[in-house]
Structure formats: structure tokens, C-alpha cells
Scaffold this motif. Structure first.
Motif, PDB file in Angstrom:
ATOM      1  N   VAL A 112      35.132  28.006  27.702  1.00 28.85           N
ATOM      2  CA  VAL A 112      35.641  28.622  28.920  1.00 28.85           C
ATOM      3  C   VAL A 112      35.657  30.148  28.637  1.00 28.85           C
ATOM      4  N   LEU A 113      35.234  30.763  29.500  1.00 27.09           N
ATOM      5  CA  LEU A 113      35.163  32.346  29.376  1.00 27.09           C
ATOM      6  C   LEU A 113      35.935  32.875  30.388  1.00 27.09           C
ATOM      7  N   LEU A 114      37.142  33.438  30.046  1.00 20.73           N
ATOM      8  CA  LEU A 114      38.073  33.871  31.014  1.00 20.73           C
ATOM      9  C   LEU A 114      38.316  35.310  31.338  1.00 20.73           C
ATOM     10  N   LEU A 115      37.642  35.651  32.223  1.00 18.07           N
ATOM     11  CA  LEU A 115      37.245  37.060  32.451  1.00 18.07           C
ATOM     12  C   LEU A 115      38.294  37.578  33.667  1.00 18.07           C
ATOM     13  N   ASP A 116      39.148  38.364  33.057  1.00 14.74           N
ATOM     14  CA  ASP A 116      40.327  38.782  34.032  1.00 14.74           C
ATOM     15  C   ASP A 116      40.012  40.309  34.514  1.00 14.74           C
ATOM     16  N   ASP A 117      40.340  40.723  35.739  1.00 12.84           N
ATOM     17  CA  ASP A 117      40.503  41.831  36.335  1.00 12.84           C
ATOM     18  C   ASP A 117      38.871  41.991  36.418  1.00 12.84           C
ATOM     19  N   ALA A 118      38.093  40.730  36.866  1.00 19.24           N
ATOM     20  CA  ALA A 118      36.858  40.999  37.061  1.00 19.24           C
ATOM     21  C   ALA A 118      36.448  41.505  38.658  1.00 19.24           C
ATOM     22  N   ALA A 119      37.453  42.087  39.487  1.00 15.66           N
ATOM     23  CA  ALA A 119      37.444  42.341  40.762  1.00 15.66           C
ATOM     24  C   ALA A 119      37.319  43.779  40.885  1.00 15.66           C
ATOM     25  N   LEU A 120      36.187  44.524  40.157  1.00 11.61           N
ATOM     26  CA  LEU A 120      35.727  45.903  39.894  1.00 11.61           C
ATOM     27  C   LEU A 120      35.652  46.542  41.417  1.00 11.61           C
ATOM     28  N   THR A 121      36.908  46.549  42.142  1.00 13.15           N
ATOM     29  CA  THR A 121      36.969  46.867  43.689  1.00 13.15           C
ATOM     30  C   THR A 121      36.598  48.242  43.804  1.00 13.15           C
ATOM     31  N   LEU A 122      36.958  49.064  42.906  1.00 12.96           N
ATOM     32  CA  LEU A 122      36.649  50.546  43.250  1.00 12.96           C
ATOM     33  C   LEU A 122      35.410  51.083  42.984  1.00 12.96           C
ATOM     34  N   THR A 123      34.488  50.202  42.287  1.00  8.61           N
ATOM     35  CA  THR A 123      33.361  50.703  41.972  1.00  8.61           C
ATOM     36  C   THR A 123      32.183  49.644  42.371  1.00  8.61           C
ATOM     37  N   PRO A 124      31.890  49.736  43.750  1.00 10.10           N
ATOM     38  CA  PRO A 124      31.340  48.148  44.277  1.00 10.10           C
ATOM     39  C   PRO A 124      29.831  48.078  43.540  1.00 10.10           C
ATOM     40  N   ALA A 125      29.291  49.203  43.166  1.00  5.94           N
ATOM     41  CA  ALA A 125      27.937  49.085  42.181  1.00  5.94           C
ATOM     42  C   ALA A 125      28.454  48.072  40.916  1.00  5.94           C
ATOM     43  N   TYR A 126      29.273  48.754  40.328  1.00  2.62           N
ATOM     44  CA  TYR A 126      29.633  47.969  39.166  1.00  2.62           C
ATOM     45  C   TYR A 126      30.137  46.278  39.345  1.00  2.62           C
ATOM     46  N   LEU A 127      30.887  46.146  40.465  1.00  7.66           N
ATOM     47  CA  LEU A 127      31.166  44.889  40.920  1.00  7.66           C
ATOM     48  C   LEU A 127      30.337  43.920  41.035  1.00  7.66           C
ATOM     49  N   ILE A 128      29.120  44.373  41.652  1.00 16.66           N
ATOM     50  CA  ILE A 128      27.799  43.506  42.281  1.00 16.66           C
ATOM     51  C   ILE A 128      27.053  43.083  40.777  1.00 16.66           C
ATOM     52  N   GLU A 129      27.052  44.026  39.824  1.00 18.97           N
ATOM     53  CA  GLU A 129      26.560  43.711  38.684  1.00 18.97           C
ATOM     54  C   GLU A 129      27.335  42.799  37.756  1.00 18.97           C
TER      55      GLU A 129
END
Length: 578
Positions: free
Chosen positions: A194-211
Motif C-alpha cells: 500500500v502506497l500512502l501518498l499524503d498531501d497529494a492535493a497540490l492545489t496551489l500548482t494545478p499543473a503539478y497536481l495533474i501530473e
């Protein structure tokens, strides 16, 4: 209970309970966790399930705590899957790369996947495999820990990559990470990961969030199950990432109306405060309601009450609730600085919140049955209005109590509960009690609820009804002629042709005045202005080579106080850009 103490000075309190799970040592996290609540058990099951999940909830609701708890319990139990915990909370440091590098997505991929690899090595180290097996993995995959750390540090500092680091960044692929995770799981004697990815909501950089969401989706295999924590309002999903198909949402937030609410919240507080059961029951009842399902808020208010020097209980309670509400509203408003396009949605959303509180207060006049819920016709929730409500939910200012049908012909209403602290601060539950005594407040909290919500058109909750029809994203105008932008990606002004510069959240944070940073006292601000006149903004502070040493030169500042101020300023940066 973790207490951080620094030098005390007149009218200042420096004892602070550590509520953020990010900073609690792994050895203490288990003993400070209350895992018996139904919400905790359901989220834990989702985190350990062999499928992709998005863990959704407002700040402070416990996403990080639950992820770290799942990580530790998995590694300590051979029957559970191999777990890797990764936090992306420093993503904002890569924002300048969007305008300074030729291929920022490639470098972001290297950064995010590099963190996953380092976290994998960290999990093996946690279970005692670090000295024997990690070096073998490093050799097999050509991904040395020290070199990965140097690469990530260079990216976070916006430094040019050396030729060796460029080669390393190109070696880091999704396929190679999958293979490494499979090998690490096998070393740990587990069948899946199980890969627990915390703070994955990169809300302030939408380009990175999509990536990142694309990376999350690509990492999923039959034996690797990613779990990504996101926010309900500002998270914008990739066109290639579909919630409900690629992933299942798991909502982490308990309603104040839930049967298990009181038990769950008190279990958490009891783990952190050894003297919890010695506190007056009325105080516990009121702060629990005002916390509105956010454990961090509950702990903060209990600590603030204990530290408040006032001799009068009623006054202390009122001050703590008012301060808590002010902090929540300030955090909500700060989104307009972090994400300028949301400015109109935020200002109108605050009007909606105030209108709902007023409607509830008017409804509770001279009534034995207490109303907490507001119903909004479903047809009023257009996509842009829905986004506005999601922002209120993300900030924890209203709770979504789902849909209900009323009347003939049937009308569908979306039900919302305004923040408990806003209701208490405005005496919306005890409108017939001018004093708002502790006793009457507790009685209102436990009173029988109204059967149906308040049902009004959404326009009834705002000062100017037309504001809802005009609701839209706010984009910064042309700096030369003031012409409005057409969209976020526009490069040149349609009126005068001036090149438009993208708004940088990172720069907005760097330009914040020190005196505007919450958590600093008037004494501290005054002394810094007198003795460190060059310290004007957050940018000035971060530019200092040794900030604590500089602060020590201020009259009246000892090492503890200087360290405390440094912690406040760095925490502000982390919170602003998280």
C-alpha cells in the motif's frame, strides 16, 4: 501528550500541544491514537485495501494521522501489506521551476518518484532491513539513496542539475519504481504494497497536481495500491483521472450529529491530555461541538482554555471560541491570496455562511427544538456554486449532510450544517437566552433536533442576490491597461498586447509582511521592527543565513523565544503553501 515549552513572558503563553501528526514521532503516534471509533476503522480498512483510494477531508480532520498510523501498524505486523508513506507537502518549492526550466513536468516526475523511492528505503529501514537489503536494492536499480537525496534537494532549491543528476532523473520511471516496490515487498515478506501518498492535493500548482494524479494512477498494479489524500474543494482532477472509476473517495470527517461523535472526539483528547477527565463536563461539551468534527481544533481549544489567564470560565470559553472561529475564517480568506482566481467564490461563500447562521438563529427563537441544518434547493447548486460550497467544506466551515426530498411534487434539497463555533459565537442555538450561559448552551447542544431543515432559495442567504448569478473565477487583470483576462492560460492582453505574467503563489507567500503573520505577539513584532528593521517580509526572513542568530540580537529575545518565532514563521510558510 507532547508539550513544547519556551520562556514565559508577561501576557504571553508559550506552552503548545503538538496537534499536527506530521511532527509526532512514530514511537509516540500509536500510543496517542484512539483507533476504536467507527470512522477510524472504516478509513483504516480503506487504507489497507488492495485498490486505489482518494482520502478526502478538510485540514485537521486526521488524514495524515490515519495514514501514518496505517504505515506503522503495517510495518509492525507481518500479516499486513508492506506500507510506504510519502508526504508531498514541500511541492510548492518546485513552483518556480514552472517558469525557469524547459521541462518542469519531467523534473517534477523525478522529484515525486524520487520521494517514493526514498520512502521505500525508509520503510525497509524501519523494519530492520536498512543495512542489509537497501544497499542491494540501490545497486540493482542504480538508484543510490545519497544521490537521490542530492537530486531532490537541488530541485527543491531550484538549483541547476549536474550532469550526473540529469542522468539520474531520467533513470527514475514509473516502471522502475513499480519494480523496486515489488522487490521491497518481497524482501519484507509481504504479498502486496500500500502506497500512502499524503498531501497529494497540490492545489496551489494545478499543473503539478495533474501530473501527480497521473503518476498515482500509473503506479497502480494488482499488487500496488496507492492511496492519495486530497481536499474536497481546491483539488482539480486530471482529465485522465476519474474518481469513481480510477479511484474511490473515502471521506474523513465526522458530523457533530453522528452517534459516535462524542465518543470518538473524547477518545482522541483523552490520549493527548492526561487530565482530560478532570475538566468540567460543560466545557468539554461546548468545545467538542465548536470543534465541528476536527480533532486538531478540539485539542487546540482545550489547550487554549487551560492556558487562558482569565478568572471567569464563561469569559474564557467565549474568548477561545471566538479566537478559533477567527482563525478558521482567516485561513479560509487566505485562499484568495494563495489562489487568486477563487476570490469571488470565497467572499460570496462567507456571505452564505453568515446568512445560514442568521437563518438558524432566527429559527431557534423561543423554541424547545433546536435547528442546526439548512436546506438548499438542488437546482440552485450550479457547477460554480457547487465549487463555492466545496471550498467552504474544505475549510471545515460547513458540513455536507447530503440530500433529502421534501414535499409534493418532490423537491430535492442539499443539506448543510454551518460551523459549530460560528453558531455558538452568534448564540444561534440559544437565541432566547440573552446571556448565552454555559448551562443553556449545553442544553441546546443536546436538545431535540428539528425534523426538517430550513428551506430557502440560496439567494436568501446573500446580501445581493445577483451576486450568485455573477459568480465566477477572478483572474488578475492586465497590469498595463486593466483589461480582464479571458482565462488562466492567456499569455497576452487582448486589448493592448502586453505580456501577462502568471500569478505565483510562492511569490505571494514570500511577500507577506512579517507583522501580518498570525501567532506573533505585539511585543515580538514591535521589538523586531526596532532592532531588525531589515526584516520586513517572509522573503527577508528566509534569506537570512542563520535566522535564529539574527533574532537573538533583538532586545528581550532569548534562545527559546527566538526559536519559537522561527517555528511560527516556518509553520506559516508550510501552512500557506500546503
Amino acid at each position: 501528550m507532547k508539550i513544547i515549552e519556551t520562556n514565559s513572558v508577561p501576557n504571553e503563553e508559550y506552552s503548545a500541544l503538538e496537534q499536527r501528526a506530521d511532527y509526532i514521532p512514530a514511537a509516540d503516534l500509536i500510543s496517542e491514537t484512539a483507533p476504536d471509533s467507527e470512522i477510524f476503522r472504516s478509513v483504516l480498512r480503506a487504507l489497507l485495501a488492495p485498490s486505489l483510494k482518494t482520502i478526502v477531508g478538510p485540514r485537521g480532520c486526521g488524514k495524515t494521522h490515519m495514514m501514518r498510523y496505517a504505515w506503522i501498524t503495517c510495518l509492525n505486523d507481518q500479516t499486513k501489506p508492506f506500507a510506504v508513506y510519502v508526504s508531498f507537502n514541500k511541492y510548492y518549492r518546485l513552483e518556480p521551476l514552472l517558469v525557469s526550466r524547459a521541462s518542469p513536468p519531467d523534473e517534477f516526475h523525478a522529484w515525486s518518484l524520487g520521494l517514493v523511492i526514498l520512502a521505500t528505503y525508509g520503510s525497509l529501514d524501519f523494519i530492520g532491513k536498512g543495512n542489509s537489503d537497501v544497499p542491494q536494492l540501490e545497486t540493482t536499480f542504480g538508484l543510490q539513496k545519497s544521490k537521490l537525496e542530492s537530486l531532490i534537494a537541488a530541485l527543491e532549491r531550484n538549483q541547476p542539475l549536474s550532469p550526473e543528476e540529469v542522468v539520474l532523473s531520467r533513470l527514475i520511471t514509473v516502471t522502475k519504481v513499480q519494480q523496486l516496490l515489488e522487490a521491497a515487498s518481497s524482501i519484507a515478506g509481504r504479498k502486496r504494497t500500500v502506497l500512502l501518498l499524503d498531501d497529494a492535493a497540490l492545489t496551489l500548482t494545478p499543473a503539478y497536481l495533474i501530473e501527480l494524479l497521473d503518476v498515482v494512477r500509473a503506479l497502480k498494479t494488482s499488487t500496488i495500491a496507492p492511496k492519495a489524500s486530497v481536499y474536497p474543494g481546491t483539488t482539480e482532477y486530471s482529465p485522465r483521472f476519474h474518481t469513481g472509476q480510477d479511484s474511490t473517495d473515502v471521506f474523513v470527517w465526522t458530523s457533530v450529529e453522528a452517534e459516535e461523535y462524542a465518543t470518538s472526539m473524547d477518545q482522541i483528547a483523552r490520549c493527548r491530555f492526561l487530565d482530560f477527565d478532570q475538566l468540567p463536563r460543560e466545557i468539554i461539551e461546548i468545545f467538542r461541538f465548536a470543534a465541528f468534527g476536527i480533532p486538531r481544533a478540539y485539542l487546540t481549544m482545550l489547550q487554549a482554555f487551560k492556558e487562558n489567564p482569565s478568572k471567569y470560565t464563561q469569559s474564557k470559553v467565549n474568548q477561545v471560541i471566538e479566537a478559533h472561529l477567527s482563525a478558521r475564517l482567516a485561513e479560509f480568506r487566505s485562499l484568495s491570496t494563495k489562489v487568486p482566481k477563487l476570490a469571488h467564490l470565497l467572499s460570496t461563500g462567507e456571505q452564505i455562511l453568515n446568512g445560514m447562521v442568521k437563518a438558524i438563529k432566527d429559527s431557534n427563537v423561543n423554541r424547545d427544538i433546536v435547528q442546526l441544518t439548512v436546506g438548499v434547493p438542488k437546482e440552485d447548486l450550479t457547477p460554480i456554486v457547487h465549487r463555492m460550497f466545496q471550498l467552504l467544506i474544505e475549510a471545515g466551515l460547513i458540513f455536507d449532510a447530503k440530500e433529502v426530498k421534501h414535499g409534493t411534487p418532490e423537491r430535492i434539497y442539499r443539506r448543510f450544517i454551518p460551523h459549530g463555533a460560528a453558531l455558538l459565537n452568534n448564540r444561534a442555538l440559544t437565541s432566547n437566552d440573552a446571556g448565552g450561559t454555559l448551562k443553556s448552551t449545553v442544553e441546546a447542544i443536546h436538545a431535540r433536533r428539528a425534523k426538517h431543515p430550513i428551506r430557502k432559495k440560496l439567494e436568501k442567504y446573500v446580501d445581493v442576490p445577483s451576486a450568485l448569478g455573477e459568480l465566477d473565477f477572478a483572474l488578475p487583470p492586465c497590469p498595463r491597461c486593466g483589461e480582464k483576462r479571458v482565462n488562466e492560460t492567456q499569455k497576452f492582453c487582448v486589448n493592448c498586447g502586453t505580456q501577462l505574467v502568471a500569478v505565483s503563489t510562492f511569490d505571494a507567500c514570500m511577500n507577506v509582511q512579517i507583522e501580518k503573520v498570525p501567532g506573533l505577539t505585539e511585543f515580538q513584532i514591535r521589538q523586531m521592527k526596532n532592532d531588525l528593521p531589515q526584516l520586513q517580509t517572509i522573503r527577508d526572513y528566509l534569506a537570512m543565513q542563520n535566522p535564529v542568530a539574527e533574532l537573538l540580537t533583538v532586545y528581550g529575545f532569548g534562545r527559546r523565544r527566538s526559536t519559537r518565532i522561527a517555528d511560527v514563521l516556518l509553520s506559516f510558510v508550510d501552512d500557506f503553501l500546503s
